[in-house]
Every structure is written in C-alpha cells, then in structure tokens.
Enzyme design. Sequence first.
Site, short mmCIF file in Angstrom:
data_model
loop_
_atom_site.label_atom_id
_atom_site.label_comp_id
_atom_site.label_asym_id
_atom_site.label_seq_id
_atom_site.Cartn_x
_atom_site.Cartn_y
_atom_site.Cartn_z
N SER A 1 0.97 -9.80 -0.52
CA SER A 1 0.62 -8.55 -0.65
C SER A 1 0.80 -7.89 0.85
O SER A 1 1.00 -6.56 0.96
CB SER A 1 -1.03 -8.39 -0.78
OG SER A 1 -1.66 -8.89 0.00
N LYS B 1 0.92 -1.13 0.08
CA LYS B 1 -0.05 -0.12 -0.07
C LYS B 1 0.90 1.22 -0.09
O LYS B 1 0.46 2.20 -0.43
CB LYS B 1 -1.00 -0.09 1.28
CG LYS B 1 -2.05 -1.22 1.15
CD LYS B 1 -3.32 -0.58 0.15
CE LYS B 1 -4.33 -1.51 0.42
NZ LYS B 1 -5.43 -0.98 -0.58
#
Length: 416
Positions: free
Chosen positions: A310, A52
């Site tokens: 992720s 992110k």
Amino acid sequence: MTDFTSSVVTAEAALRDLFPATPLQLNDHLSARYGTEIWLKREDLTPVRSYKLRGAFNAMRKAIEAGSTRHFVCASAGNHAQGVAFACRHFGARGTIFMPVTTPQQKIAKTRIFGGDSVEIVLTGDYFDQTLAAAQAFSAEHGAAFLSPFDAADVIEGQATVALEMLEQLPAPPDLVVLPVGGGGLSAGVTRYLAEASPQTEFVFVEPRGGASLKGALETGTQVTLPAVDSFVDGAAVARIGDLPFSQLRQFSPEQVLTAPEDRLSITILEMLNVEGIVLEPAGALAVDVLQDLAERGQLAGRRVVCICSGGNFDFERLPEVKERGQRYAGLKKYFILRLPQRPGALRDFLMLLGPDDDIARFEYLKKSARNFGSVLIGIETTDPANLTSLATRLTEGGFTFQDITQDELLAQFLI
C-alpha cells in the site's frame, strides 16, 4: 455493470491524467519461497508513493465537476495529506492541510512539495484527535469540503481502482488477494469491486497487531474503538474502522483477518529492502508479512496470490529502530539487567561467559559505593538465538542474578 463498478471505471480512466497504472509484478523471490504465484501490486510507486492519491483525487474530481467547491480540507500526518496536496496542485484547487505539531519535518516538507502554492499547511495539536477536530471546525466555518482518508463513498470508489487495474494486468483473476487494513477504505473498495468483477476471488485482511480494529469489530459484530494503538505502523494504526468501510467489510469473518506483529514486520521491511530493493513503509509491508502465516495454514499452495503493497513512504531515519525491532523478534538481540558484585574482577568474570559470536551492543553501569552490588543494563547481539539461550544458562550456573527485559514493554520504553 452496477453503478459502483461503472463509477470505478470512470475514476480509473480519469486517474490516467495523473499517473499510469501501478505495476503488478510477479515476485520470483516470494514465489519460490512459498511454492506458488505471489504478485505484488506496487502502490508504493504512485507519484506520492501510496494508494491514498486515488481516493483523494476521485473525491476532489467529483466535487469540482459538481461545482460544489474548490477548497478542500484534510487532517493527516502522512500519506493522505500528500495525496490531497498532489491532487490540489493538479486541479489548481485550494487545499488546507492540518497536521499535528509532532509531525516529522520530512513529511511536512514532502506535503509542501507535492502541493506547492495550492496548499497551506496548518500545524496544530499534539495528538491527531486535536488536529482532526481543528480541521473539521475550519471546514465548517469556511464552507470547504472535508476529505476523509477512508470514510467517504467517493474515496472508497477511488481506492477501488486498484482492483480494476489488477484484473487488467493479470493473465487470469486472482485466487486470493491479501489486503492491508487501516481505516478500511482500500479494503472496502477492492472487495466491493471484485465481488462483481471476480466473484471467485477470496480475501485475507491484515492489520497490525497493535491496531486490530477490524478484527475486533468482526468478533463483536459492531464497531469498536481500541483504547490504545501501537503507532509503529503509522499508516494503518487506526483505533476504529470507518463507518462506511465496515458496512462493506462486516460480511467477512474474523478468521479472515490476520494480525502482523510489529517487530516481525520489521524483519519483512528489511528483507524486502535488502533482497528485493523494494522500499516499503510498515503498512506497505503488512500483506507480504503474513504470507508466512498463510503458508502455515495451507492457504497458498497452487494459488495465484496478490499482495497489495500500500505504500513506500519510509523515513530512513527509522532504520535503526526497524533493525532493532527485527533483531529482538528474531531472538538475535536481548537486553538484561545484571546484578554485578562490586569487587575487582567481577566484570571480567562476566565477560568470560560470553560466547565467540556474542557482542556487547550496550553497557550502562551505575556504581554505588554504599552497596555491595551494582545494576548493569546490557544489550547482547549474536548470530543465532541459541547463543543467547546458552548464555543465560551460563550466567545462572555462574551465580549471576539477572533479568531479561527484552519483551518488557514498560522497561524497554524507558531503558532501551
């Protein structure tokens, strides 16, 4: 080179001011299991332990270079908040981060550490929709830039740097990339970049079974809003795929989207931790988890496969829950409501039916003097699923009345 790919190259170069390219590692354990090359793109090893940071940094960088603002706002209870906080401190920009009141203290503390004096954390709303509305209203009132976690072009461009790094790190382009999907920003960026840079690469997307908004959108041909989502995979449990991501991802078929059962995902998290020493959050384990499904479909053999891990922001206070879910999915733990006669020796009769590897993990009994039978909530752990099957047979033959509530979501919510 298109404007998009050129912008991704620029974004990737700028990112090097924050951190080196995350590792792309050939995983011997998984490669041996599936008889092919399994590579892990370790986004859990960024400074904030998730990808992110890439999108937040890129959107913030472009806004500052354009001179539009130095005040940024976001709404997030997790990885996006931490990425925004880290980028604010890097740029010396002001950040206002809205988080639900119910956000765990660990996540609040980490966001505060990453942002330092550059950020203010505002706790508001019991549910994320309330938090999001408050953040957007504040942004409009103060003329600050609202940073979406996935539904913005500059964010998608930043996430695409994962694909650029991947191609630079591999000896040859991947045959298959397995992408976790939440709001869709990562998948949109990676697929768009590789469509030009490596057009032969195929894609598989994976969502949590309790939050399959992309699959639903592809099946209907338009975006859908799920009436409810399972929050276990908190980094990818999104009720509606983003508008911009879907405009990129709508070209793919529903068959390319797999869903990972939340309880099975728990087994994958524990295996990666215990066998490989890799700490993955539930969303970060999605791509690894569905390798077993891809193997059954014959989509792995002889191919170079990249799984994008992720994120690794796993709260170890959740470990008992993860273990519990994994045991239940594997059939190694079951819960029964047992109807037990209220007479001396009844409990001993039950205990004699347990096998040598059966262990009582939970026992709650409410004796009611006005009744001939009492109800017992009992949890049994064992070493082989067959043991619990044979136990159920012995209970039936022994005349006991019981109900297996292991998979009853409503009863489990209140009793387990």
